[in-house]
Design an enzyme around this catalytic site. Structure first.
Site, PDB file in Angstrom:
ATOM      1  N   GLU A  66       5.827 -83.589 -60.272  1.00 58.56           N
ATOM      2  CA  GLU A  66       6.801 -82.603 -59.795  1.00 58.56           C
ATOM      3  C   GLU A  66       7.023 -82.917 -58.333  1.00 58.56           C
ATOM      4  OE1 GLU A  66       8.181 -79.746 -57.683  1.00 58.56           O
ATOM      5  OE2 GLU A  66       6.396 -78.606 -58.292  1.00 58.56           O
ATOM      6  N   CYS A  82       9.758 -76.195 -52.873  1.00 58.59           N
ATOM      7  CA  CYS A  82      10.523 -77.337 -53.392  1.00 58.59           C
ATOM      8  C   CYS A  82      11.793 -76.909 -54.105  1.00 58.59           C
ATOM      9  CB  CYS A  82       9.642 -78.165 -54.318  1.00 58.59           C
ATOM     10  SG  CYS A  82       8.861 -77.212 -55.624  1.00 58.59           S
ATOM     11  N   GLU A 131      15.811 -82.651 -47.296  1.00 59.40           N
ATOM     12  CA  GLU A 131      15.164 -81.348 -47.427  1.00 59.40           C
ATOM     13  C   GLU A 131      14.610 -80.916 -46.067  1.00 59.40           C
ATOM     14  OE1 GLU A 131      12.262 -79.453 -50.862  1.00 59.40           O
ATOM     15  OE2 GLU A 131      11.941 -81.512 -50.205  1.00 59.40           O
TER      16      GLU A 131
END
Length: 471
Positions: A242, A276, A374
């Site tokens: 992930e 996230c 990000e």
């Protein structure tokens, strides 16, 4: 550390754990390495046979005890979490409940690992598929959700009959230590669960080189995930990854703006934007652009920044100075290229803490770094769009595909829009889509596999096809 049911590591050097709200050391953990990792792997390997031979109901019994212990110790777990990584205490309490829900869910899901009987193609045969646990599982987890990322992996692994070794982040290992104490109280047999802290590179090296480890489950950056894929190739180890995200959030002209603002607040500012799946790129259709920016900015200005131990705080610190520097650089880049700060935009470094004001930036465009990378901080960049096709084009223009969000009251538009989005998770008029019973994971460079739901336990079992000749 806890290896084979024993607390060890007192003779090793230690690593300080620092509260990012004030820069103070709140604890230490042993600085373990390859030797300790090897010991933990051996313990898990030796415990695998007896543990896998228990019935699913017996394994569920242990997990249910752990679930109750987590709820009974919610406040202590939450306090430790807030002290070591700064999360506001109310969010920490919520994470403990969320983490416990994975243990509860998979305690039951382990009873539903079904095999198959397949119609034979010739007479005199019986064709079956059996499900077997993978074996020893090593989990490497991040700092931002120090207990939920562990239980989302631990729950299905243990329920399936695997044994487990956890390596938490060096920035937030103390929550994992407390979780390990609770596992001990729940009575898990020695070696079934092991905890190793210390050097990520050394521990990972041992994990990757030891043939007894058959499965690695990792949550973290895409860069590290790619490295693990390369390292796993020599032994063809199974991986669940992930990885990073860069979530778009789309607000169409027909959206309920109150719902949209509430959804963006829930997504963007949880854990100070250090998640996230938080909204990183906000695309608002021109018909409601100005109204949305105004309503959203008003809500953001009400957020309180401070030490997470304060019950009234909404935004805690960033994890460290490097995180703060990254947020600062992204904001400076956007302003230099023509974006306008509506509210916030400044770092707060009083009393040794590393905070950043909750920030809204309007009139951003794809040339700005924060729309390509990000930010991992409490910064909400907003870009004006005209059409749905434009929204889809901008949203999908990223190597990541973890989460996306859509706000529209039109079922036809929403359905067609979501069908075109290449993301593993989509919140439709919902800024908080996570739950234990649903599959969590991403497309493209955001990972491999799914955690949670019935898919989450499939990652920890092998299918074994058996053809039986009936003489």
């Amino acid at each position: 550390m806890n290896i084979n049911g024993e607390w060890v590591g007192g003779e090793l050097d230690t690593k300080d754990v620092v509260n990012p709200a004030n820069g103070k050391t709140v604890g230490t953990v042993p600085n373990g390495g390859e030797a300790e990792a090897e010991q933990a792997i051996t313990a898990a390997h030796e415990a695998f046979g007896p543990w896998s031979e228990l019935t699913a109901y017996e394994r569920a019994g242990y997990l249910k005890k752990l679930h109750q212990l987590m709820l009974d110790n919610q406040e202590e777990l939450a306090q430790i979490m807030t002290l070591e990584m700064g999360k506001p205490i109310n969010e920490s309490r919520g994470e403990v409940n969320y983490a416990a829900s994975f243990i509860e869910w998979f305690a039951e899901e382990g009873k539903r690992i079904y095999g198959e009987t397949i119609p034979a193609h010739v007479q005199g045969k019986r064709l079956q598929v059996w499900k077997k646990p993978v074996g020893v599982v090593a989990a490497i987890t991040p700092w931002n959700f120090p207990v939920a990322m562990l239980t989302r992996k631990m729950g299905p692994a243990l329920a399936a009959g695997c044994t487990f070794m956890m390596k938490p982040s060096g920035d937030s290992p103390l929550t994992a230590v407390k979780l390990m104490e609770l596992c001990e109280k729940a009575g898990f047999p020695k070696g079934v669960i092991n905890l190793v802290t210390g050097s990520s590179s050394k521990i990972t090296k041992a994990i990757m080189e030891n043939k007894k480890v058959r499965k690695i489950t990792f949550t973290g950056s895409t860069e590290v995930g790619k490295l693990l894929i390369k390292q796993s190739a020599d032994q063809v180890k199974r991986l669940s990854l992930e990885l990073g995200g860069h979530a778009p959030l789309i607000v169409l002209d027909d959206a309920n703006l109150e719902t949209a603002v509430k959804g963006v607040m829930a997504s963007k500012f949880r854990n100070a934007g250090q998640t996230c799946i938080c909204a990183n790129r906000i695309y608002v259709q021109s018909g409601v652009y100005d109204a949305f920016v105004e309503k959203f900015s008003e809500a953001v200005e009400q957020l309180k920044v401070g030490d997470g131990e304060d019950e009234s705080v909404d935004i805690g610190p960033l994890i460290n100075q490097a995180g703060l520097d990254k947020v600062n650089s992204h904001v400076e880049d956007a302003v230099t290229k023509g974006a306008a700060v509506v509210t916030g935009g400044e770092a707060i470094t009083d009393d040794g803490g590393v905070f950043f004001q909750p920030t809204v930036i309007k009139d951003v465009d794809p040339s700005m770094v924060m729309m390509q990378e990000e930010t991992f901080g409490p910064v909400a960049p907003i870009q004006k769009i005209e059409t749905i096709d434009e929204a889809v084009s901008f949203a999908n223009d990223t190597p990541y595909g973890l989460a996306a969000y859509v706000f529209t009251e039109n079922v036809s538009k929403g359905t067609q829009l979501i069908e075109q989005l290449n993301f593993g998770i989509v919140g439709w008029n919902d800024g908080a889509p996570s739950a234990a019973q649903v599959p969590f994971g991403g497309m493209k460079e955001s990972g491999i596999g799914r955690e949670g739901g019935h898919e989450g336990i499939e990652a920890f079992v092998e299918s074994q096809y058996v053809s039986i000749g009936m003489n």
